[in-house]
Motif scaffolding. Structure first.
Motif, PDB file in Angstrom:
ATOM      1  N   ASP A  25      -4.275 -22.191 -77.614  1.00  0.00           N
ATOM      2  CA  ASP A  25      -5.719 -22.048 -77.712  1.00  0.00           C
ATOM      3  C   ASP A  25      -6.119 -20.714 -78.321  1.00  0.00           C
ATOM      4  N   THR A  26      -5.342 -19.665 -78.080  1.00  0.00           N
ATOM      5  CA  THR A  26      -5.672 -18.337 -78.575  1.00  0.00           C
ATOM      6  C   THR A  26      -4.422 -17.668 -79.108  1.00  0.00           C
ATOM      7  N   ASN A  27      -4.497 -17.196 -80.340  1.00  0.00           N
ATOM      8  CA  ASN A  27      -3.427 -16.411 -80.936  1.00  0.00           C
ATOM      9  C   ASN A  27      -4.065 -15.109 -81.398  1.00  0.00           C
ATOM     10  N   TYR A  28      -3.516 -14.009 -81.002  1.00  0.00           N
ATOM     11  CA  TYR A  28      -4.123 -12.705 -81.241  1.00  0.00           C
ATOM     12  C   TYR A  28      -3.151 -11.808 -81.980  1.00  0.00           C
ATOM     13  N   PHE A  29      -3.630 -11.180 -83.031  1.00  0.00           N
ATOM     14  CA  PHE A  29      -2.820 -10.269 -83.819  1.00  0.00           C
ATOM     15  C   PHE A  29      -3.508  -8.914 -83.849  1.00  0.00           C
ATOM     16  N   VAL A  30      -2.779  -7.866 -83.590  1.00  0.00           N
ATOM     17  CA  VAL A  30      -3.315  -6.510 -83.641  1.00  0.00           C
ATOM     18  C   VAL A  30      -3.045  -5.967 -85.034  1.00  0.00           C
ATOM     19  N   GLY A  31      -4.037  -5.383 -85.660  1.00  0.00           N
ATOM     20  CA  GLY A  31      -3.861  -4.827 -86.990  1.00  0.00           C
ATOM     21  C   GLY A  31      -4.259  -5.827 -88.049  1.00  0.00           C
ATOM     22  N   SER A  32      -3.680  -5.696 -89.223  1.00  0.00           N
ATOM     23  CA  SER A  32      -4.028  -6.543 -90.363  1.00  0.00           C
ATOM     24  C   SER A  32      -3.031  -7.683 -90.519  1.00  0.00           C
ATOM     25  N   VAL A  33      -3.528  -8.823 -91.003  1.00  0.00           N
ATOM     26  CA  VAL A  33      -2.701  -9.993 -91.249  1.00  0.00           C
ATOM     27  C   VAL A  33      -2.767 -10.300 -92.744  1.00  0.00           C
ATOM     28  N   GLY A  34      -1.621 -10.425 -93.365  1.00  0.00           N
ATOM     29  CA  GLY A  34      -1.566 -10.760 -94.779  1.00  0.00           C
ATOM     30  C   GLY A  34      -0.994 -12.144 -94.967  1.00  0.00           C
ATOM     31  N   ILE A  35      -1.655 -12.954 -95.780  1.00  0.00           N
ATOM     32  CA  ILE A  35      -1.157 -14.265 -96.162  1.00  0.00           C
ATOM     33  C   ILE A  35      -0.968 -14.205 -97.671  1.00  0.00           C
ATOM     34  N   GLY A  36       0.266 -14.278 -98.091  1.00  0.00           N
ATOM     35  CA  GLY A  36       0.575 -14.156 -99.508  1.00  0.00           C
ATOM     36  C   GLY A  36       0.711 -12.717 -99.959  1.00  0.00           C
ATOM     37  N   THR A  37       0.670 -11.788 -99.032  1.00  0.00           N
ATOM     38  CA  THR A  37       0.851 -10.375 -99.352  1.00  0.00           C
ATOM     39  C   THR A  37       1.538  -9.679 -98.186  1.00  0.00           C
ATOM     40  N   ALA A  38       2.408  -8.756 -98.504  1.00  0.00           N
ATOM     41  CA  ALA A  38       3.078  -7.971 -97.469  1.00  0.00           C
ATOM     42  C   ALA A  38       2.312  -6.689 -97.167  1.00  0.00           C
ATOM     43  N   SER A  39       1.247  -6.432 -97.928  1.00  0.00           N
ATOM     44  CA  SER A  39       0.453  -5.211 -97.740  1.00  0.00           C
ATOM     45  C   SER A  39      -1.024  -5.559 -97.643  1.00  0.00           C
ATOM     46  N   PRO A  40      -1.459  -6.140 -96.522  1.00  0.00           N
ATOM     47  CA  PRO A  40      -2.873  -6.522 -96.407  1.00  0.00           C
ATOM     48  C   PRO A  40      -3.787  -5.296 -96.461  1.00  0.00           C
ATOM     49  N   GLY A  41      -4.886  -5.444 -97.196  1.00  0.00           N
ATOM     50  CA  GLY A  41      -5.848  -4.359 -97.343  1.00  0.00           C
ATOM     51  C   GLY A  41      -7.068  -4.515 -96.466  1.00  0.00           C
ATOM     52  N   ALA A  42      -7.078  -5.518 -95.595  1.00  0.00           N
ATOM     53  CA  ALA A  42      -8.203  -5.755 -94.682  1.00  0.00           C
ATOM     54  C   ALA A  42      -7.666  -6.466 -93.448  1.00  0.00           C
ATOM     55  N   GLY A  43      -8.529  -6.706 -92.467  1.00  0.00           N
ATOM     56  CA  GLY A  43      -8.124  -7.386 -91.242  1.00  0.00           C
ATOM     57  C   GLY A  43      -7.423  -8.704 -91.528  1.00  0.00           C
ATOM     58  N   LEU A  44      -7.957  -9.479 -92.473  1.00  0.00           N
ATOM     59  CA  LEU A  44      -7.313 -10.694 -92.959  1.00  0.00           C
ATOM     60  C   LEU A  44      -7.355 -10.628 -94.473  1.00  0.00           C
ATOM     61  N   ASP A  45      -6.208 -10.597 -95.098  1.00  0.00           N
ATOM     62  CA  ASP A  45      -6.099 -10.496 -96.553  1.00  0.00           C
ATOM     63  C   ASP A  45      -5.372 -11.731 -97.051  1.00  0.00           C
ATOM     64  N   LEU A  46      -6.092 -12.608 -97.741  1.00  0.00           N
ATOM     65  CA  LEU A  46      -5.543 -13.871 -98.245  1.00  0.00           C
ATOM     66  C   LEU A  46      -5.407 -13.772 -99.753  1.00  0.00           C
ATOM     67  N   ARG A  47      -4.205 -13.944-100.244  1.00  0.00           N
ATOM     68  CA  ARG A  47      -3.952 -13.943-101.688  1.00  0.00           C
ATOM     69  C   ARG A  47      -3.542 -15.351-102.072  1.00  0.00           C
ATOM     70  N   GLY A  48      -4.308 -15.997-102.906  1.00  0.00           N
ATOM     71  CA  GLY A  48      -4.030 -17.373-103.303  1.00  0.00           C
ATOM     72  C   GLY A  48      -5.152 -18.289-102.859  1.00  0.00           C
ATOM     73  N   ASN A  49      -4.888 -19.551-102.827  1.00  0.00           N
ATOM     74  CA  ASN A  49      -5.885 -20.553-102.479  1.00  0.00           C
ATOM     75  C   ASN A  49      -5.967 -20.731-100.974  1.00  0.00           C
ATOM     76  N   MET A  50      -7.125 -21.219-100.527  1.00  0.00           N
ATOM     77  CA  MET A  50      -7.326 -21.496 -99.114  1.00  0.00           C
ATOM     78  C   MET A  50      -7.855 -22.922 -98.988  1.00  0.00           C
ATOM     79  N   ARG A  51      -7.390 -23.628 -97.984  1.00  0.00           N
ATOM     80  CA  ARG A  51      -7.899 -24.961 -97.682  1.00  0.00           C
ATOM     81  C   ARG A  51      -8.477 -24.911 -96.276  1.00  0.00           C
ATOM     82  N   LEU A  52      -9.694 -25.405 -96.138  1.00  0.00           N
ATOM     83  CA  LEU A  52     -10.380 -25.413 -94.851  1.00  0.00           C
ATOM     84  C   LEU A  52     -10.745 -26.843 -94.530  1.00  0.00           C
ATOM     85  N   ASP A  53     -10.130 -27.400 -93.503  1.00  0.00           N
ATOM     86  CA  ASP A  53     -10.418 -28.760 -93.063  1.00  0.00           C
ATOM     87  C   ASP A  53     -10.947 -28.717 -91.641  1.00  0.00           C
ATOM     88  N   GLY A  54     -11.833 -29.610 -91.345  1.00  0.00           N
ATOM     89  CA  GLY A  54     -12.372 -29.723 -90.000  1.00  0.00           C
ATOM     90  C   GLY A  54     -12.947 -31.111 -89.843  1.00  0.00           C
TER      91      GLY A  54
END
Length: 133
Positions: A25-54
Motif C-alpha cells: 500500500d505504501t512504498n517510501y523512498f528517501v531522497g531522489s528517485v531516477g527512472i532512466g537516469t542514475a543521477s536524478p536532478g529532482a525528487g522524481l526524475d523520469l527520462r524517457g516515456n511515461m505511461r499512466l493507466d487507471g
C-alpha cells in the motif's frame, strides 16, 4: 503474525541487475528517485516515456502547492483543470472524438469554443498578437 517488512540500509546505494520491484500500500523512498537516469536532478526524475493507466475516470496527474491545484486528466477527453483546493475547474478541454478545444467549456461546439467572462466589469476579451511587433 510475522513481520513482513524488509528494511535495507545502505550508505552507498543499492543496485539490482535483474530488476527491482516494491509492492504494498505504501512504498517510501528517501531522497531522489531516477527512472532512466542514475543521477536524478529532482525528487522524481523520469527520462524517457511515461505511461499512466487507471480506471476510466481516474487517469490524472496533479500539481499542487499549498493553495492551488492543477490537474491533467484523460478519460473521454483531455482536460486541464486549475483552481483552489481539491476541486479545480476546467480551464481547457480537448474532445477525444472531434478534437474540438474548449476554453472554459466542456462541450465545445466548434474547433475552438471560448466561454465565460472573468473580468469584474462583465466584459470579455480575446487577445491575439504577434510578439515580433
Amino acid at each position: 503474525m510475522a513481520n513482513k517488512n524488509l528494511n535495507i540500509t545502505s550508505a552507498g546505494g543499492i543496485s539490482a541487475a535483474g530488476g527491482l520491484s516494491a509492492a504494498g500500500d505504501t512504498n517510501y523512498f528517501v531522497g531522489s528517485v531516477g527512472i532512466g537516469t542514475a543521477s536524478p536532478g529532482a525528487g522524481l526524475d523520469l527520462r524517457g516515456n511515461m505511461r499512466l493507466d487507471g480506471s476510466a475516470t481516474d487517469r490524472c496527474i496533479y500539481f499542487r502547492n499549498q493553495a492551488t491545484v492543477a490537474k491533467i486528466q484523460s478519460d473521454a477527453a483531455l482536460r486541464f483543470d486549475v483552481g483552489v483546493s481539491s476541486s479545480p475547474s476546467v480551464a481547457m478541454y480537448i474532445a477525444e472524438d472531434t478534437r474540438f478545444v474548449g476554453i472554459g467549456a466542456t462541450s465545445p461546439a466548434g474547433k475552438l469554443a471560448i466561454c465565460g467572462c472573468t473580468d469584474n466589469d462583465g466584459s470579455c476579451s480575446l487577445v491575439v498578437y504577434n510578439s515580433a511587433g
